[in-house]
Write a protein that holds these residues in place. Structure first.
Motif, mmCIF file in Angstrom:
data_model
loop_
_atom_site.group_PDB
_atom_site.id
_atom_site.type_symbol
_atom_site.label_atom_id
_atom_site.label_comp_id
_atom_site.label_asym_id
_atom_site.label_seq_id
_atom_site.Cartn_x
_atom_site.Cartn_y
_atom_site.Cartn_z
ATOM 1 N N SER A 152 0.832 -1.209 0.000
ATOM 2 C CA SER A 152 0.000 0.000 0.000
ATOM 3 C C SER A 152 0.864 1.256 0.000
ATOM 4 C CB SER A 152 -0.927 0.009 1.220
ATOM 5 O OG SER A 152 -1.843 -1.059 1.153
ATOM 6 N N GLN A 153 1.956 1.228 0.748
ATOM 7 C CA GLN A 153 2.829 2.408 0.771
ATOM 8 C C GLN A 153 3.572 2.571 -0.547
ATOM 9 O OE1 GLN A 153 4.647 2.028 4.887
ATOM 10 N NE2 GLN A 153 3.962 4.158 4.851
ATOM 11 N N ASP A 175 -0.351 7.781 3.362
ATOM 12 C CA ASP A 175 0.961 7.170 3.585
ATOM 13 C C ASP A 175 1.358 7.283 5.052
ATOM 14 O OD1 ASP A 175 3.540 6.014 2.768
ATOM 15 O OD2 ASP A 175 4.321 8.034 3.136
ATOM 16 N N SER A 176 1.148 8.434 5.633
ATOM 17 C CA SER A 176 1.484 8.666 7.035
ATOM 18 C C SER A 176 0.659 7.760 7.959
ATOM 19 C CB SER A 176 1.247 10.138 7.373
ATOM 20 O OG SER A 176 1.570 10.394 8.709
ATOM 21 N N GLU A 220 1.086 4.364 -2.553
ATOM 22 C CA GLU A 220 0.984 5.764 -2.129
ATOM 23 C C GLU A 220 2.177 6.572 -2.632
ATOM 24 O OE1 GLU A 220 -1.694 7.141 -0.976
ATOM 25 O OE2 GLU A 220 -2.627 5.180 -0.860
ATOM 26 N N HIS A 221 3.349 6.014 -2.559
ATOM 27 C CA HIS A 221 4.545 6.742 -3.012
ATOM 28 C C HIS A 221 4.494 6.997 -4.517
ATOM 29 C CE1 HIS A 221 7.091 5.628 0.749
ATOM 30 N NE2 HIS A 221 5.899 6.082 1.051
ATOM 31 N N LEU A 253 -0.607 4.841 7.207
ATOM 32 C CA LEU A 253 -0.098 3.466 7.063
ATOM 33 C C LEU A 253 1.159 3.261 7.905
ATOM 34 C CD1 LEU A 253 -0.694 3.004 3.246
ATOM 35 C CD2 LEU A 253 -1.805 1.682 5.069
ATOM 36 N N THR A 254 2.029 4.251 7.915
ATOM 37 C CA THR A 254 3.235 4.167 8.751
ATOM 38 C C THR A 254 2.839 4.065 10.223
ATOM 39 O OG1 THR A 254 4.589 5.388 7.173
ATOM 40 C CG2 THR A 254 5.332 5.383 9.460
#
Length: 187
Positions: free
Chosen positions: A128-129, A169-170, A132-133, A172-173
């Motif tokens: 997923s990230q 993204d944030s 997002e990236h 997910l982190t």
């Protein structure tokens, strides 16, 4: 005197806009349009893929975050359609090889990991990230190109989506670091 300058600027902007529409598409504009079609395909296909990823997630927090982003992604598709309209174009998609590969990689992680495990969730977050990236890069670049072309209204719409992709993204982190990575390492 300031009024005259403002009127002159407005008149010049109107002339530039008319001149742009009358001119054949430049290589730069073609690049922008191709990239816009690419991310449109990517977002439309991502809507479907996010539903599958959410179903495969073990963590309720992760599944909910993915489902929330799926709804947000539907809004991204609508915003892209708005951008096409702002540019006087019909929305058209161009197959995005990168997103197709990222979606396939996500499916592979789901297929290759055991159900109901934190390891699967960690893999889903990684994929997923990566997605997002890719989207952050695409929207950031499109926003910049729109500014260079003097199309600040389009840039503003793209900026809104860029911000949402960064937030996703944030999140997910945060989910990975709050529990899933630790749980996965213990399995």
């Amino acid at each position: 005197m300031a009024t005259t300058k403002t009127q002159t600027k407005s008149g010049t902007a109107a002339k530039k806009s008319t001149a742009k529409n009358a001119m054949p598409e430049s290589k730069f504009q073609k690049l922008f349009n191709d990239e816009l079609k690419d991310i449109y395909w990517a977002e439309k296909n991502l809507v479907k893929a996010l539903g599958k990823m959410a179903k495969a997630a073990t963590s309720e927090e992760l599944a909910n975050a993915i489902l929330d982003h799926q709804e947000q992604t539907k809004g991204h598709v609508e915003r892209l359609e708005q951008v096409f309209e702002m540019l006087g174009q019909a929305p058209r998609a161009k197959k995005c090889e990168a997103m197709e590969g990222l979606i396939a990689e996500g499916q592979e992680v789901v297929d290759d990991t055991e159900e109901d495990t934190a390891v699967r969730d960690a893999g889903i977050i990684i994929c997923s990230q990566k997605i997002e990236h890719y989207e952050i890069a695409a929207y950031g670049s499109l926003r910049t190109l729109a500014h260079v072309m003097g199309n600040d209204d389009v840039a503003a719409v793209l900026e809104q989506t860029l911000g949402e992709e960064k937030e996703a993204d944030s999140l997910l982190t945060q989910i990975a670091e709050s529990s899933i990575n630790e749980e996965a390492s213990a399995e």
